[in-house]
Design an enzyme around this catalytic site. Structure first.
Site, short mmCIF file in Angstrom:
data_model
loop_
_atom_site.label_atom_id
_atom_site.label_comp_id
_atom_site.label_asym_id
_atom_site.label_seq_id
_atom_site.Cartn_x
_atom_site.Cartn_y
_atom_site.Cartn_z
N HIS A 155 -14.31 -0.94 -6.68
CA HIS A 155 -13.77 -1.51 -5.30
C HIS A 155 -15.06 -1.98 -4.14
O HIS A 155 -16.10 -1.22 -4.29
CB HIS A 155 -13.22 -0.39 -4.64
N ASP A 190 -10.77 -5.51 -5.26
CA ASP A 190 -10.97 -4.83 -6.49
C ASP A 190 -11.22 -5.80 -7.74
O ASP A 190 -10.48 -6.69 -7.83
CB ASP A 190 -9.94 -3.97 -6.83
N VAL A 230 -5.46 6.98 -4.27
CA VAL A 230 -5.03 5.64 -3.63
C VAL A 230 -5.09 6.02 -2.04
O VAL A 230 -4.49 7.10 -1.84
CB VAL A 230 -3.39 5.47 -3.88
N GLU A 289 -15.20 4.74 -7.24
CA GLU A 289 -14.57 3.40 -7.57
C GLU A 289 -15.52 2.51 -7.72
O GLU A 289 -15.97 1.55 -6.98
CB GLU A 289 -13.41 2.96 -6.51
N SER A 317 -6.16 1.98 4.25
CA SER A 317 -6.81 1.21 3.19
C SER A 317 -7.43 -0.18 3.82
O SER A 317 -6.76 -0.93 4.60
CB SER A 317 -5.73 0.72 2.11
N GLN A 362 0.88 -1.16 -0.02
CA GLN A 362 0.05 -0.02 -0.09
C GLN A 362 0.96 1.33 -0.04
O GLN A 362 0.60 2.06 -0.63
CB GLN A 362 -1.01 -0.06 1.39
N HIS A 382 -7.83 -2.66 2.07
CA HIS A 382 -7.19 -3.84 1.41
C HIS A 382 -6.48 -4.48 2.82
O HIS A 382 -6.25 -5.77 2.37
CB HIS A 382 -6.46 -3.30 0.20
ZN ZN Z 1 -9.54 -1.08 -3.94
#
Ligand code: ZN
Length: 327
Positions: free
Chosen positions: A299, A248, A233, A296, A239, A204, A241
């Site tokens: 996502h 994603d 980002v 997004e 994040s 990340q 993630h």
């Molecule tokens: Zn993402």
């Protein structure tokens, strides 16, 4: 601001008094005159008891007018502070129709106000019922973990890492629903592909720094580059993630992660069906000012079926859900 009818009437009377402060002197003078007349009467007619009663009545009137008026005026000023809306309302009513009976008009307005209040009393009850319904959501539920720039991942956050396939990983606990969604898409002929699931801090950070360098090389100041990069980002440790709950997606016909994915069959299918498998479109269009992240359409975030359906139905983001239902 809520105003009772009594408050309105009291204020109206007080305001009227305030408009005629000069009344106090003549009233006091008349009362004094009455006493003098009484005294003369007593002396002249010798009818003591009768004139004494009149005298007492006059004294009472004098006391009343002398002491109550200044107090009433003080209340009037307080009322102005406490109920400025009433001042405005009365001014408006007077301007609208100076000849109308003010009391009658206020009465009518008050009736309408009470009606509205009655309706409002019904509305909060419905809202309360709704809140009860959401009480089943627990803010300590790992599925509802809020991660963004304001809520970075806590140092002691732990989760079991599972493998989707190859080197693609995510929180092990979402595997069942994720695989069910991939299977359903396949059965319906939808080309659904995982682009990026779990990412560790290092990855990340690399992605973020790469974006920073891009904007810095364009001549942005460091702060400006940070501001723009962080909407594209996610900042490291902010994040989803990194906690293995975000995926994603892309498809063969549209491998890039950009807005165009929203118009693909895959993008449309995901929006329509993701909640059935516990996922939400995490950064929707029009909510950028809340999420702090651009739209997004690729996502998706796992929140569990119950929450996913709730959020989708209410059309709210995870930030709004926390603000309205979990705090
Ligand atoms: Zn993402």
């Amino acid at each position: 601001m809520k105003k009772t009818f009594q408050e309105r009437i009291l204020f109206w009377k007080n305001r009227k008094t305030k408009q005629y402060p000069w009344l106090r002197l003549p009233i006091a003078a008349i009362a004094l005159l009455c006493i003098v007349v009484c005294r003369i009467g007593i002396l002249a007619a010798g009818n003591g008891k009768k004139w004494m009663s009149v005298g007492i009545a006059c004294c009472f009137f004098l006391i009343n007018s002398s002491f109550c008026y200044p107090e009433t005026m003080q209340m009037s000023e307080d009322a102005g502070e406490k109920f400025p809306e009433v001042y405005e309302e009365l001014d408006r009513l007077r301007q609208e129709d100076p000849d109308t009976d003010m009391l009658e008009k206020i009465w009518k307005e008050n009736q309408a106000y009470l009606e509205r209040e009655k309706e409002e009393q019904i509305a909060p009850k419905e809202a309360a019922d709704e809140t009860d319904e959401t009480n089943s959501f627990d803010k300590n539920d790992w599925r509802l973990t809020l991660v963004n720039k304001q809520h970075t991942i806590s140092e002691d956050y732990e989760f079991p890492l599972g493998t989707i396939k190859g080197n693609l990983q995510c929180d092990e606990r979402i595997l069942e629903d994720l695989n069910a969604m991939l299977k359903a898409a396949k059965e319906e002929g939808i080309d659904l592909n995982i682009d990026s699931p779990y990412r560790d801090y290092k990855t990340q950070k690399y992605l973020f720094n790469r974006k920073m360098e891009k904007y810095l090389s364009k001549g942005y100041s460091y702060l400006e580059a940070y501001r723009v990069a962080s909407t594209v980002v996610t900042v490291p440790n902010a994040s989803e993630h990194q906690i293995g709950l975000a995926i994603d997606f892309n498809c063969k016909s549209h491998p890039s992660l950009n807005e165009g994915f929203a118009d693909t069959e895959t993008g449309k299918w995901l929006r329509e069906h993701c909640a059935e498998y516990g996922f939400i479109l995490r950064y929707p269009k029009g909510k950028e000012y809340i999420t702090g992240i651009i739209y997004e359409p690729w996502h998706f975030r796992y929140v569990g079926k119950e929450a996913a359906e709730f959020l989708t139905e209410k059309e709210i983001t995870l930030e709004e859900f926390w603000e309205e239902y979990l705090n």
